[in-house]
Design a protein around this motif. Structure first.
Motif, PDB file in Angstrom:
ATOM      1  N   LEU A   1      14.902  28.535  31.125  1.00 31.52           N
ATOM      2  CA  LEU A   1      15.852  28.668  30.023  1.00 31.52           C
ATOM      3  C   LEU A   1      16.189  27.313  29.407  1.00 31.52           C
ATOM      4  CD1 LEU A   1      18.306  31.329  31.525  1.00 31.52           C
ATOM      5  CD2 LEU A   1      16.591  31.685  29.748  1.00 31.52           C
ATOM      6  N   VAL A   2      16.324  26.287  30.258  1.00 28.06           N
ATOM      7  CA  VAL A   2      16.588  24.943  29.741  1.00 28.06           C
ATOM      8  C   VAL A   2      15.419  24.458  28.895  1.00 28.06           C
ATOM      9  CG1 VAL A   2      16.851  22.524  30.406  1.00 28.06           C
ATOM     10  CG2 VAL A   2      18.188  24.282  31.554  1.00 28.06           C
ATOM     11  N   SER A   3      14.203  24.675  29.388  1.00 23.55           N
ATOM     12  CA  SER A   3      13.027  24.238  28.647  1.00 23.55           C
ATOM     13  C   SER A   3      12.920  24.924  27.293  1.00 23.55           C
ATOM     14  CB  SER A   3      11.757  24.516  29.472  1.00 23.55           C
ATOM     15  OG  SER A   3      11.791  23.836  30.707  1.00 23.55           O
ATOM     16  N   LEU A   4      13.310  26.193  27.240  1.00 24.43           N
ATOM     17  CA  LEU A   4      13.157  26.956  26.003  1.00 24.43           C
ATOM     18  C   LEU A   4      14.328  26.755  25.046  1.00 24.43           C
ATOM     19  CD1 LEU A   4      11.592  29.019  24.337  1.00 24.43           C
ATOM     20  CD2 LEU A   4      12.727  30.839  25.631  1.00 24.43           C
ATOM     21  N   PHE A   5      15.561  26.925  25.549  1.00 23.95           N
ATOM     22  CA  PHE A   5      16.718  26.967  24.649  1.00 23.95           C
ATOM     23  C   PHE A   5      17.501  25.656  24.568  1.00 23.95           C
ATOM     24  CE2 PHE A   5      16.163  31.445  25.976  1.00 23.95           C
ATOM     25  CZ  PHE A   5      15.941  32.000  24.721  1.00 23.95           C
ATOM     26  N   VAL A   6      17.105  24.664  25.358  1.00 19.52           N
ATOM     27  CA  VAL A   6      17.766  23.358  25.264  1.00 19.52           C
ATOM     28  C   VAL A   6      16.798  22.297  24.748  1.00 19.52           C
ATOM     29  CG1 VAL A   6      18.917  21.517  26.553  1.00 19.52           C
ATOM     30  CG2 VAL A   6      19.410  23.908  27.078  1.00 19.52           C
ATOM     31  N   VAL A   7      15.555  22.310  25.260  1.00 23.93           N
ATOM     32  CA  VAL A   7      14.570  21.302  24.865  1.00 23.93           C
ATOM     33  C   VAL A   7      13.779  21.746  23.629  1.00 23.93           C
ATOM     34  CG1 VAL A   7      12.583  19.955  25.620  1.00 23.93           C
ATOM     35  CG2 VAL A   7      14.409  20.498  27.245  1.00 23.93           C
TER      36      VAL A   7
ATOM     37  N   TRP B   1      19.423  25.184  20.949  1.00 26.01           N
ATOM     38  CA  TRP B   1      20.503  26.104  20.591  1.00 26.01           C
ATOM     39  C   TRP B   1      21.726  25.895  21.484  1.00 26.01           C
ATOM     40  CZ3 TRP B   1      17.306  31.311  20.126  1.00 26.01           C
ATOM     41  CH2 TRP B   1      16.446  31.204  19.025  1.00 26.01           C
ATOM     42  N   PHE B   2      21.518  25.320  22.655  1.00 30.93           N
ATOM     43  CA  PHE B   2      22.607  25.110  23.598  1.00 30.93           C
ATOM     44  C   PHE B   2      22.663  23.638  23.984  1.00 30.93           C
ATOM     45  CE2 PHE B   2      21.488  29.568  24.007  1.00 30.93           C
ATOM     46  CZ  PHE B   2      22.717  30.192  24.059  1.00 30.93           C
ATOM     47  N   PRO B   3      23.833  23.133  24.363  1.00 32.68           N
ATOM     48  CA  PRO B   3      23.946  21.705  24.720  1.00 32.68           C
ATOM     49  C   PRO B   3      23.221  21.397  26.025  1.00 32.68           C
ATOM     50  CG  PRO B   3      26.000  22.856  25.194  1.00 32.68           C
ATOM     51  CD  PRO B   3      25.131  23.826  24.449  1.00 32.68           C
ATOM     52  N   ALA B   4      22.668  20.183  26.081  1.00 34.14           N
ATOM     53  CA  ALA B   4      21.963  19.759  27.296  1.00 34.14           C
ATOM     54  C   ALA B   4      22.940  19.453  28.420  1.00 34.14           C
ATOM     55  CB  ALA B   4      21.107  18.533  26.999  1.00 34.14           C
ATOM     56  N   VAL B   5      24.159  19.030  28.083  1.00 37.50           N
ATOM     57  CA  VAL B   5      25.197  18.713  29.054  1.00 37.50           C
ATOM     58  C   VAL B   5      26.424  19.552  28.741  1.00 37.50           C
ATOM     59  CG1 VAL B   5      26.638  16.889  30.031  1.00 37.50           C
ATOM     60  CG2 VAL B   5      24.312  16.363  29.298  1.00 37.50           C
ATOM     61  N   SER B   6      27.098  19.999  29.781  1.00 42.95           N
ATOM     62  CA  SER B   6      28.273  20.841  29.586  1.00 42.95           C
ATOM     63  C   SER B   6      29.309  20.150  28.693  1.00 42.95           C
ATOM     64  CB  SER B   6      28.901  21.172  30.942  1.00 42.95           C
ATOM     65  OG  SER B   6      30.140  21.822  30.766  1.00 42.95           O
ATOM     66  N   THR B   7      29.871  20.924  27.761  1.00 47.59           N
ATOM     67  CA  THR B   7      30.908  20.414  26.858  1.00 47.59           C
ATOM     68  C   THR B   7      32.296  20.914  27.251  1.00 47.59           C
ATOM     69  OG1 THR B   7      30.477  22.274  25.343  1.00 47.59           O
ATOM     70  CG2 THR B   7      29.315  20.210  24.920  1.00 47.59           C
ATOM     71  N   ILE B   8      32.416  21.500  28.445  1.00 44.70           N
ATOM     72  CA  ILE B   8      33.715  21.981  28.913  1.00 44.70           C
ATOM     73  C   ILE B   8      34.596  20.788  29.261  1.00 44.70           C
ATOM     74  CG2 ILE B   8      34.906  23.292  30.705  1.00 44.70           C
ATOM     75  CD1 ILE B   8      32.437  25.028  30.956  1.00 44.70           C
TER      76      ILE B   8
ATOM     77  N   LEU C   1      23.719  30.260  29.391  1.00 40.29           N
ATOM     78  CA  LEU C   1      22.420  30.178  30.067  1.00 40.29           C
ATOM     79  C   LEU C   1      22.538  30.326  31.581  1.00 40.29           C
ATOM     80  CD1 LEU C   1      20.564  27.388  28.038  1.00 40.29           C
ATOM     81  CD2 LEU C   1      20.406  29.864  27.809  1.00 40.29           C
ATOM     82  N   PRO C   2      23.508  29.698  32.272  1.00 40.17           N
ATOM     83  CA  PRO C   2      23.644  29.952  33.717  1.00 40.17           C
ATOM     84  C   PRO C   2      23.908  31.418  34.024  1.00 40.17           C
ATOM     85  CG  PRO C   2      24.887  28.008  33.094  1.00 40.17           C
ATOM     86  CD  PRO C   2      24.413  28.626  31.823  1.00 40.17           C
TER      87      PRO C   2
ATOM     88  N   VAL D   1      24.728  29.368  42.467  1.00 35.82           N
ATOM     89  CA  VAL D   1      25.381  28.606  41.401  1.00 35.82           C
ATOM     90  C   VAL D   1      25.495  27.126  41.758  1.00 35.82           C
ATOM     91  CG1 VAL D   1      27.803  28.763  42.116  1.00 35.82           C
ATOM     92  CG2 VAL D   1      27.237  28.853  39.688  1.00 35.82           C
ATOM     93  N   VAL D   2      25.414  26.782  43.045  1.00 30.99           N
ATOM     94  CA  VAL D   2      25.420  25.372  43.443  1.00 30.99           C
ATOM     95  C   VAL D   2      24.232  24.650  42.813  1.00 30.99           C
ATOM     96  CG1 VAL D   2      25.221  23.782  45.390  1.00 30.99           C
ATOM     97  CG2 VAL D   2      26.653  25.825  45.582  1.00 30.99           C
ATOM     98  N   VAL D   3      23.057  25.283  42.865  1.00 34.53           N
ATOM     99  CA  VAL D   3      21.862  24.687  42.269  1.00 34.53           C
ATOM    100  C   VAL D   3      21.915  24.773  40.755  1.00 34.53           C
ATOM    101  CG1 VAL D   3      19.340  24.786  42.204  1.00 34.53           C
ATOM    102  CG2 VAL D   3      20.541  25.302  44.324  1.00 34.53           C
ATOM    103  N   LEU D   4      22.376  25.897  40.221  1.00 31.80           N
ATOM    104  CA  LEU D   4      22.426  26.060  38.768  1.00 31.80           C
ATOM    105  C   LEU D   4      23.373  25.068  38.117  1.00 31.80           C
ATOM    106  CD1 LEU D   4      22.331  29.948  38.297  1.00 31.80           C
ATOM    107  CD2 LEU D   4      20.545  28.281  37.785  1.00 31.80           C
ATOM    108  N   GLU D   5      24.448  24.730  38.808  1.00 28.62           N
ATOM    109  CA  GLU D   5      25.363  23.738  38.243  1.00 28.62           C
ATOM    110  C   GLU D   5      24.700  22.368  38.135  1.00 28.62           C
ATOM    111  OE1 GLU D   5      29.599  25.715  39.747  1.00 28.62           O
ATOM    112  OE2 GLU D   5      28.960  23.767  40.495  1.00 28.62           O
ATOM    113  N   GLN D   6      23.767  22.081  39.032  1.00 29.20           N
ATOM    114  CA  GLN D   6      23.004  20.845  38.907  1.00 29.20           C
ATOM    115  C   GLN D   6      22.025  20.926  37.743  1.00 29.20           C
ATOM    116  OE1 GLN D   6      23.855  18.320  41.137  1.00 29.20           O
ATOM    117  NE2 GLN D   6      25.366  19.832  41.767  1.00 29.20           N
ATOM    118  N   VAL D   7      21.410  22.087  37.567  1.00 31.57           N
ATOM    119  CA  VAL D   7      20.434  22.263  36.489  1.00 31.57           C
ATOM    120  C   VAL D   7      21.095  22.152  35.120  1.00 31.57           C
ATOM    121  CG1 VAL D   7      18.813  23.898  35.425  1.00 31.57           C
ATOM    122  CG2 VAL D   7      18.904  23.674  37.924  1.00 31.57           C
ATOM    123  N   PHE D   8      22.275  22.771  34.968  1.00 28.69           N
ATOM    124  CA  PHE D   8      22.950  22.816  33.670  1.00 28.69           C
ATOM    125  C   PHE D   8      24.087  21.799  33.557  1.00 28.69           C
ATOM    126  CE2 PHE D   8      21.090  27.048  34.188  1.00 28.69           C
ATOM    127  CZ  PHE D   8      20.454  27.205  32.966  1.00 28.69           C
ATOM    128  N   ALA D   9      24.233  20.910  34.533  1.00 27.36           N
ATOM    129  CA  ALA D   9      25.260  19.858  34.514  1.00 27.36           C
ATOM    130  C   ALA D   9      26.647  20.431  34.289  1.00 27.36           C
ATOM    131  CB  ALA D   9      24.933  18.819  33.432  1.00 27.36           C
TER     132      ALA D   9
END
Length: 313
Positions: free
Chosen positions: A150-156, A160-167, A182-183, A253-261
């Motif tokens: 999903l990161v490769s498709l919708f971020v790179v 359409w989505f931010p590469a780093v969390s904007t929260i 995406l997560p 989600v521990v791993v996904l949080e690393q993937v999506f920062a």
């Protein structure tokens, strides 16, 4: 029902105590270098000894464990050894992110898996084969791999989505949706695949029951039989699978949080474990165990309401 709840609460308290004590025991033997890590390589042996005494690392295991429980039972989990941020404040800032991802994903999984599994059980043929093939493919792909795709498709490829969390504190709903979509999709694809198969099997089992065949022979509408009798009887199995999915998602989600920062509890747990920040690690363990116990309690209550035999058992 009251006795049923009391038994579940007692077993949950035992699980919480056992998990926390075991985690503290394991962490006790991994804090030898914490003082030198905090002070730096230039610290003298006297400075390291003084820091160990300040952190209480020179005291016996049982004394330190008793002190931790004394604080935990009053809601005081201490503060980080590295930045002095209280554990409660650190978790309060990051727990909503993790729970938002998992909660929305598990609700969506329950709805979609129920619809797909029921369709596959009732409409035997192309729909059944399509659901089973899709479930097999989705179940074979781990959530972190789906996240990377999903990161490769919708971020790179398609930004359409931010590469780093904007929260951020005080941010509106927009940054939350942009950062968590995406997560949640990554968890959703993997979770629906496993749950749809379980729902399909439970519905097929209930449809083969004698009382369901009797209702069908009496000419009752198919939808009424399906909703009032089949799905209600199949619900306990589906709820049990969802509770297991929820527990699995807390790990994924521990791993996904690393993937999506993402600034969630998983990221906090990884960083705290890496540097040996015992108060933060124990806070994460205690909070996540409480969440798991509460979810299992709610599922047991729901199963007991749907099936009185569960309360008797």
């Amino acid at each position: 029902m009251l006795l049923f709840l009391l038994r579940r609460l007692l077993s949950g308290a035992v699980v919480l105590a056992a998990v926390c004590c075991l985690a503290f025991l394991l962490l006790f033997f991994s804090t030898d270098d914490v003082a030198s890590t905090i002070l730096g390589e230039q610290a003298t042996p006297d400075q390291i000894a003084a820091k160990n005494a300040e952190l209480g690392l020179d005291r016996p295991l049982l004394e330190r464990l008793a002190e931790w429980w004394a604080g935990a039972l009053t809601g005081d989990f201490g503060a980080s050894w590295f930045n002095n941020e209280t554990v409660v404040a650190a978790l309060a800032a990051r727990l909503p992110v993790t729970l938002a991802v998992v909660a929305v994903a598990i609700v969506a999984i329950g709805v979609i898996a129920t619809a797909l599994g029921t369709t596959a059980a009732v409409r035997r043929g192309r729909a059944d084969r399509a659901v089973q093939i899709g479930a097999a493919i989705g179940d074979a792909l781990p959530s972190f791999l789906i996240g990377l795709l999903l990161v490769s498709l919708f971020v790179v490829a398609l930004p359409w989505f931010p590469a780093v969390s904007t929260i951020a504190p005080g941010s509106g709903i927009g940054p939350w949706v942009a950062s968590l979509t995406l997560p949640m999709i990554a968890l959703l694809i993997n979770g629906v695949a496993a749950s749809a198969q379980q729902v399909r099997g439970a519905v097929l089992t209930q449809m083969s029951r004698d009382h369901v065949r009797t209702l069908c022979s009496r000419g009752l509408p198919e939808r009424e039989i399906l909703v009032r009798h089949v799905l209600r009887s199949a619900a306990p199995a589906g709820l049990t699978v969802l509770s297991l999915q929820f527990i699995g998602m807390l790990s994924a989600v521990v791993v996904l949080e690393q993937v999506f920062a993402l600034p969630g509890v998983g990221t906090l747990a990884v960083s705290a474990t890496t540097i040996g920040d015992l108060p933060l690690v124990m806070g994460v363990v205690a909070y996540t165990t409480v969440i798991v116990v509460v979810v299992n309690l709610l599922v047991d209550v729901a199963n007991g309401w749907l099936n009185p035999k569960v309360r008797v058992a």
